[in-house]
Design a protein around this motif. Structure first.
Motif, PDB file in Angstrom:
ATOM      1  N   GLY A  56      -3.401   3.934  -2.110  1.00  0.00           N
ATOM      2  CA  GLY A  56      -1.972   3.676  -2.076  1.00  0.00           C
ATOM      3  C   GLY A  56      -1.209   4.974  -1.920  1.00  0.00           C
ATOM      4  O   GLY A  56      -1.755   6.071  -2.126  1.00  0.00           O
ATOM      5  N   ILE A  92      -4.549   7.375  -5.632  1.00  0.00           N
ATOM      6  CA  ILE A  92      -3.214   7.090  -5.108  1.00  0.00           C
ATOM      7  C   ILE A  92      -2.499   8.393  -4.818  1.00  0.00           C
ATOM      8  O   ILE A  92      -2.389   9.266  -5.689  1.00  0.00           O
ATOM      9  CB  ILE A  92      -2.387   6.222  -6.088  1.00  0.00           C
ATOM     10  CG1 ILE A  92      -2.983   4.824  -6.209  1.00  0.00           C
ATOM     11  CG2 ILE A  92      -0.940   6.108  -5.625  1.00  0.00           C
ATOM     12  CD1 ILE A  92      -3.981   4.681  -7.308  1.00  0.00           C
ATOM     13  N   GLU A 131       0.827  -1.208   0.000  1.00  0.00           N
ATOM     14  CA  GLU A 131       0.000   0.000   0.000  1.00  0.00           C
ATOM     15  C   GLU A 131       0.862   1.259   0.000  1.00  0.00           C
ATOM     16  O   GLU A 131       0.395   2.332  -0.387  1.00  0.00           O
ATOM     17  CB  GLU A 131      -0.890   0.035   1.248  1.00  0.00           C
ATOM     18  CG  GLU A 131      -1.940  -1.045   1.302  1.00  0.00           C
ATOM     19  CD  GLU A 131      -2.820  -0.906   2.530  1.00  0.00           C
ATOM     20  OE1 GLU A 131      -2.853   0.200   3.121  1.00  0.00           O
ATOM     21  OE2 GLU A 131      -3.465  -1.885   2.904  1.00  0.00           O
ATOM     22  N   MET A 177      -2.252  -0.806  -6.834  1.00  0.00           N
ATOM     23  CA  MET A 177      -2.823   0.320  -6.087  1.00  0.00           C
ATOM     24  C   MET A 177      -4.044   0.872  -6.810  1.00  0.00           C
ATOM     25  O   MET A 177      -5.061   1.204  -6.183  1.00  0.00           O
ATOM     26  CB  MET A 177      -1.772   1.423  -5.901  1.00  0.00           C
ATOM     27  CG  MET A 177      -0.613   1.057  -5.001  1.00  0.00           C
ATOM     28  SD  MET A 177       0.554   2.458  -4.833  1.00  0.00           S
ATOM     29  CE  MET A 177       1.802   1.741  -3.758  1.00  0.00           C
TER      30      MET A 177
END
Length: 234
Positions: free
Chosen positions: A129, A172, A79, A123
């Motif tokens: 992420g 992300i 992550e 991700m």
């Protein structure tokens, strides 16, 4: 306790890298540690829970991808990715060996590209992420003795910004952390033996800012973050 969260940290040396690993472990992450020194990584893996040693030179991209495959097999998709590995050199453009600039580019830019490309798809699929690159003052200005180093850190920052603009809308968080300071490690102490304590930045304080970026909510992300001691002339 292992929460199932996985993080990857490159450049796990005796200063900033180790501090980042410790902070992420404290947050419940299983941490894959990448560096060239197998001895250092093994010692740290034996000291801390949920830390795993993956010795590799991040500029050997074939071996790097083998290691990244092993990480996903052993721990799962990360992550969090923190690219802290750094290549540096001092000297003006007439003094440096051009090969040094190329090697630093491989460490600072190309390795970051390979790592991001490898882990971003998972991700994106998960919708979350964090990707962070640790940079320094050279990412923003090219002083005359930094010709073998500054161009690569500037390129790293721009690459991170490009990745952030691509991945941000997909959930992300990509950030670039500029460390505008001399880090409190042994070699820096020897180089500045007369410097007062507050001349240096502490690795633990850098790690705190990394964790702050990791924790930021989607409604208030930072791309460009900077940390420096109050004495630093900027």
């Amino acid at each position: 306790m292992n929460s199932g969260k996985v993080a990857v940290v490159t450049g796990v040396g005796p200063g900033t890298g180790v501090a980042i690993v410790r902070r992420l472990v404290g947050e419940g992450y299983s941490v894959a540690m990448l560096a060239r020194s197998e001895e250092r990584l093994t010692a740290l893996a034996n000291e801390l829970p949920n830390c795993f040693a993956y010795p590799v030179d991040v500029t050997d991209f074939h071996k790097l991808h083998d290691v990244l495959d092993r990480i996903e097999t052993d721990l799962g998709a990360p992550e969090v990715l923190v690219h802290n590995a750094v290549g540096g050199a001092f000297g003006n453009f007439l003094e440096i060996d051009p090969k040094v600039l190329d090697l630093n580019f491989q460490t600072n830019v190309m390795a970051f590209l390979h790592l991001s490309r490898r882990f971003a798809p998972a991700m994106i699929k998960a919708g979350r992420g964090v990707i962070i690159a640790t940079g320094n003052t050279s990412a923003w200005r090219g002083k005359k003795k930094f010709a073998g180093f500054a161009p690569t850190k500037a390129a790293q920052r721009i690459l991170a910004e490009s990745i952030a603009r691509e991945l941000g809308p997909q959930g992300i968080h990509v950030a670039y952390l500029t460390i505008d300071a001399v880090i409190n490690v042994d070699w820096a102490r020897k180089r500045y033996p007369e410097a007062p304590e507050d001349f240096f930045i502490q690795p633990d304080d850098i790690a705190s800012e990394v964790l702050h970026l990791v924790r930021q909510p989607k409604g208030a992300w930072t791309f460009s973050a900077e940390v420096r001691p109050y004495r630093e002339n900027w």
